[in-house]
Structure formats: structure tokens, C-alpha cells
Design a protein around this motif. Structure first.
Motif, PDB file in Angstrom:
ATOM      1  N   PHE A  12      35.045  18.775  35.569  1.00 15.35           N
ATOM      2  CA  PHE A  12      34.835  18.159  37.204  1.00 15.35           C
ATOM      3  C   PHE A  12      33.413  17.399  37.096  1.00 15.35           C
ATOM      4  O   PHE A  12      32.653  18.281  36.977  1.00 15.35           O
ATOM      5  CB  PHE A  12      34.541  18.707  38.555  1.00 15.35           C
ATOM      6  CG  PHE A  12      33.990  18.422  39.576  1.00 15.35           C
ATOM      7  CD1 PHE A  12      34.693  17.747  40.773  1.00 15.35           C
ATOM      8  CD2 PHE A  12      33.528  19.188  40.181  1.00 15.35           C
ATOM      9  CE1 PHE A  12      34.370  16.727  41.597  1.00 15.35           C
ATOM     10  CE2 PHE A  12      32.288  18.416  41.624  1.00 15.35           C
ATOM     11  CZ  PHE A  12      33.394  17.838  42.679  1.00 15.35           C
ATOM     12  N   VAL A  13      32.450  16.607  37.150  1.00 21.57           N
ATOM     13  CA  VAL A  13      31.206  15.610  37.125  1.00 21.57           C
ATOM     14  C   VAL A  13      31.058  16.253  38.908  1.00 21.57           C
ATOM     15  O   VAL A  13      31.255  15.537  39.713  1.00 21.57           O
ATOM     16  CB  VAL A  13      31.456  13.992  36.568  1.00 21.57           C
ATOM     17  CG1 VAL A  13      30.121  13.509  36.248  1.00 21.57           C
ATOM     18  CG2 VAL A  13      32.477  14.141  35.898  1.00 21.57           C
ATOM     19  N   ARG A  14      29.508  16.750  38.676  1.00 20.27           N
ATOM     20  CA  ARG A  14      29.198  16.982  39.857  1.00 20.27           C
ATOM     21  C   ARG A  14      27.325  15.695  40.064  1.00 20.27           C
ATOM     22  O   ARG A  14      27.790  15.655  40.856  1.00 20.27           O
ATOM     23  CB  ARG A  14      28.280  18.667  40.018  1.00 20.27           C
ATOM     24  CG  ARG A  14      29.308  18.916  39.790  1.00 20.27           C
ATOM     25  CD  ARG A  14      28.897  20.212  40.149  1.00 20.27           C
ATOM     26  NE  ARG A  14      27.872  20.516  41.598  1.00 20.27           N
ATOM     27  CZ  ARG A  14      27.428  21.662  41.580  1.00 20.27           C
ATOM     28  NH1 ARG A  14      28.004  23.027  41.702  1.00 20.27           N
ATOM     29  NH2 ARG A  14      26.268  21.399  42.715  1.00 20.27           N
ATOM     30  N   GLU A  15      27.209  15.631  38.207  1.00 19.27           N
ATOM     31  CA  GLU A  15      26.367  14.251  38.761  1.00 19.27           C
ATOM     32  C   GLU A  15      25.824  13.678  37.650  1.00 19.27           C
ATOM     33  O   GLU A  15      26.922  14.289  36.759  1.00 19.27           O
ATOM     34  CB  GLU A  15      24.888  15.162  38.866  1.00 19.27           C
ATOM     35  CG  GLU A  15      24.625  15.715  39.850  1.00 19.27           C
ATOM     36  CD  GLU A  15      23.492  16.798  40.029  1.00 19.27           C
ATOM     37  OE1 GLU A  15      22.651  16.251  39.329  1.00 19.27           O
ATOM     38  OE2 GLU A  15      23.136  17.686  40.783  1.00 19.27           O
ATOM     39  N   GLY A  16      25.988  12.661  38.009  1.00 18.95           N
ATOM     40  CA  GLY A  16      25.384  11.633  36.130  1.00 18.95           C
ATOM     41  C   GLY A  16      26.832  11.129  36.441  1.00 18.95           C
ATOM     42  O   GLY A  16      27.785  10.693  36.770  1.00 18.95           O
ATOM     43  N   LEU A  17      27.198  10.123  34.987  1.00 17.21           N
ATOM     44  CA  LEU A  17      27.735   9.464  34.098  1.00 17.21           C
ATOM     45  C   LEU A  17      28.044   9.588  32.776  1.00 17.21           C
ATOM     46  O   LEU A  17      26.827  10.193  31.592  1.00 17.21           O
ATOM     47  CB  LEU A  17      27.244   7.426  34.209  1.00 17.21           C
ATOM     48  CG  LEU A  17      27.142   7.410  34.669  1.00 17.21           C
ATOM     49  CD1 LEU A  17      26.368   5.512  35.326  1.00 17.21           C
ATOM     50  CD2 LEU A  17      28.708   7.056  36.671  1.00 17.21           C
ATOM     51  N   PRO A  37      30.421  10.643  39.485  1.00 14.90           N
ATOM     52  CA  PRO A  37      30.578  12.165  40.795  1.00 14.90           C
ATOM     53  C   PRO A  37      32.047  12.081  41.487  1.00 14.90           C
ATOM     54  O   PRO A  37      31.530  11.566  42.381  1.00 14.90           O
ATOM     55  CB  PRO A  37      29.141  11.692  41.524  1.00 14.90           C
ATOM     56  CG  PRO A  37      28.078  10.992  40.316  1.00 14.90           C
ATOM     57  CD  PRO A  37      29.351   9.989  39.280  1.00 14.90           C
ATOM     58  N   GLY A  38      32.258  13.159  41.511  1.00 13.24           N
ATOM     59  CA  GLY A  38      33.282  13.174  41.799  1.00 13.24           C
ATOM     60  C   GLY A  38      34.646  13.352  41.311  1.00 13.24           C
ATOM     61  O   GLY A  38      36.042  13.512  41.015  1.00 13.24           O
ATOM     62  N   ASP A  39      34.819  12.344  40.107  1.00 17.50           N
ATOM     63  CA  ASP A  39      35.677  12.343  39.315  1.00 17.50           C
ATOM     64  C   ASP A  39      36.334  13.827  38.458  1.00 17.50           C
ATOM     65  O   ASP A  39      35.080  14.795  37.917  1.00 17.50           O
ATOM     66  CB  ASP A  39      35.664  11.614  38.119  1.00 17.50           C
ATOM     67  CG  ASP A  39      35.541   9.580  38.562  1.00 17.50           C
ATOM     68  OD1 ASP A  39      35.983   9.222  39.786  1.00 17.50           O
ATOM     69  OD2 ASP A  39      35.350   9.138  37.801  1.00 17.50           O
ATOM     70  N   ILE A  40      37.461  13.873  38.431  1.00 16.49           N
ATOM     71  CA  ILE A  40      37.980  14.858  37.490  1.00 16.49           C
ATOM     72  C   ILE A  40      38.838  14.736  36.583  1.00 16.49           C
ATOM     73  O   ILE A  40      39.802  13.901  36.665  1.00 16.49           O
ATOM     74  CB  ILE A  40      39.468  16.253  39.213  1.00 16.49           C
ATOM     75  CG1 ILE A  40      38.012  16.603  39.793  1.00 16.49           C
ATOM     76  CG2 ILE A  40      39.841  17.073  37.888  1.00 16.49           C
ATOM     77  CD1 ILE A  40      38.976  17.219  40.441  1.00 16.49           C
ATOM     78  N   LEU A  58      28.120  18.813  34.763  1.00 16.13           N
ATOM     79  CA  LEU A  58      29.974  19.122  34.718  1.00 16.13           C
ATOM     80  C   LEU A  58      30.299  20.656  35.671  1.00 16.13           C
ATOM     81  O   LEU A  58      29.052  21.525  35.222  1.00 16.13           O
ATOM     82  CB  LEU A  58      30.518  19.294  33.292  1.00 16.13           C
ATOM     83  CG  LEU A  58      30.329  17.985  32.403  1.00 16.13           C
ATOM     84  CD1 LEU A  58      31.158  17.750  30.978  1.00 16.13           C
ATOM     85  CD2 LEU A  58      30.529  16.541  33.365  1.00 16.13           C
ATOM     86  N   PHE A  59      30.916  20.862  35.854  1.00 19.12           N
ATOM     87  CA  PHE A  59      32.074  21.744  35.791  1.00 19.12           C
ATOM     88  C   PHE A  59      32.813  21.972  35.379  1.00 19.12           C
ATOM     89  O   PHE A  59      33.750  21.352  35.265  1.00 19.12           O
ATOM     90  CB  PHE A  59      31.830  21.911  37.531  1.00 19.12           C
ATOM     91  CG  PHE A  59      32.234  23.407  37.556  1.00 19.12           C
ATOM     92  CD1 PHE A  59      31.943  24.834  38.138  1.00 19.12           C
ATOM     93  CD2 PHE A  59      33.973  23.586  37.972  1.00 19.12           C
ATOM     94  CE1 PHE A  59      32.607  25.430  38.493  1.00 19.12           C
ATOM     95  CE2 PHE A  59      34.415  24.588  38.628  1.00 19.12           C
ATOM     96  CZ  PHE A  59      33.476  25.769  38.556  1.00 19.12           C
ATOM     97  N   GLU A  60      33.021  22.904  34.531  1.00 18.48           N
ATOM     98  CA  GLU A  60      34.360  22.880  33.540  1.00 18.48           C
ATOM     99  C   GLU A  60      35.392  24.016  33.508  1.00 18.48           C
ATOM    100  O   GLU A  60      34.406  24.907  33.818  1.00 18.48           O
ATOM    101  CB  GLU A  60      34.450  23.160  31.855  1.00 18.48           C
ATOM    102  CG  GLU A  60      35.254  23.367  30.813  1.00 18.48           C
ATOM    103  CD  GLU A  60      34.602  23.878  29.507  1.00 18.48           C
ATOM    104  OE1 GLU A  60      34.797  22.906  28.415  1.00 18.48           O
ATOM    105  OE2 GLU A  60      33.705  24.220  29.265  1.00 18.48           O
TER     106      GLU A  60
END
Length: 75
Positions: A12-17, A37-40, A58-60
Motif C-alpha cells: 500500500f503506497v501511503r506517500e510518494g511515487l 498514494p492510495g494505490d494497492i 509503503l505499508f507491506e
């Protein structure tokens, strides 16, 4: 009893590209996706590589246990 093959993971992308290169289980290049941001992304099989285009958080979530670098295959 459960028998799990492979190590699926969710990013899960919290911040950035982030650019994500995805590969099939046969190591065939499938393409590059831009994650914002917001993409999974669910990585259930095959391979992947990431490039951070800016500072990224990122959140993994990953199936465990992690057995160490010996389980990784670079190609």
C-alpha cells in the motif's frame, strides 16, 4: 493443517511515487506500473522490482515466516 506455497504480499503506497516492474512466474516482463498514494498492489506470484521516484512511504503485509535472503531469487 495449512500448507502455503510462495509468499504473497500486499503493498500500500501511503506517500510518494513508485514504479513497479512486474514479471510472470516464468520471468517474463509484464510491464511497469506507476503507483501513487492510495494505490494497492497484490503480489501473489512472479517477480517484482521497485523504483522510488520521490521520497516514498509503503505499508507491506506479507505471509510469514520470513526465512531470510536465501529464499530470494534475483533475475
Amino acid at each position: 493443517e495449512r500448507c502455503i506455497t510462495g509468499t504473497p504480499e500486499v503493498i500500500f503506497v501511503r506517500e510518494g511515487l513508485l514504479e513497479a516492474d512486474l514479471y510472470s512466474g516464468a520471468r517474463e516482463y509484464l510491464g511497469t506500473w506507476l503507483l501513487a498514494p492510495g494505490d494497492i498492489v497484490l503480489l501473489a506470484s512472479g517477480g517484482h522490482g521497485f523504483r522510488c521516484l520521490e521520497e516514498t512511504v509503503l505499508f507491506e503485509v506479507k505471509q510469514g515466516p520470513y526465512t531470510g535472503l536465501a529464499e530470494k531469487e534475483r533475475f
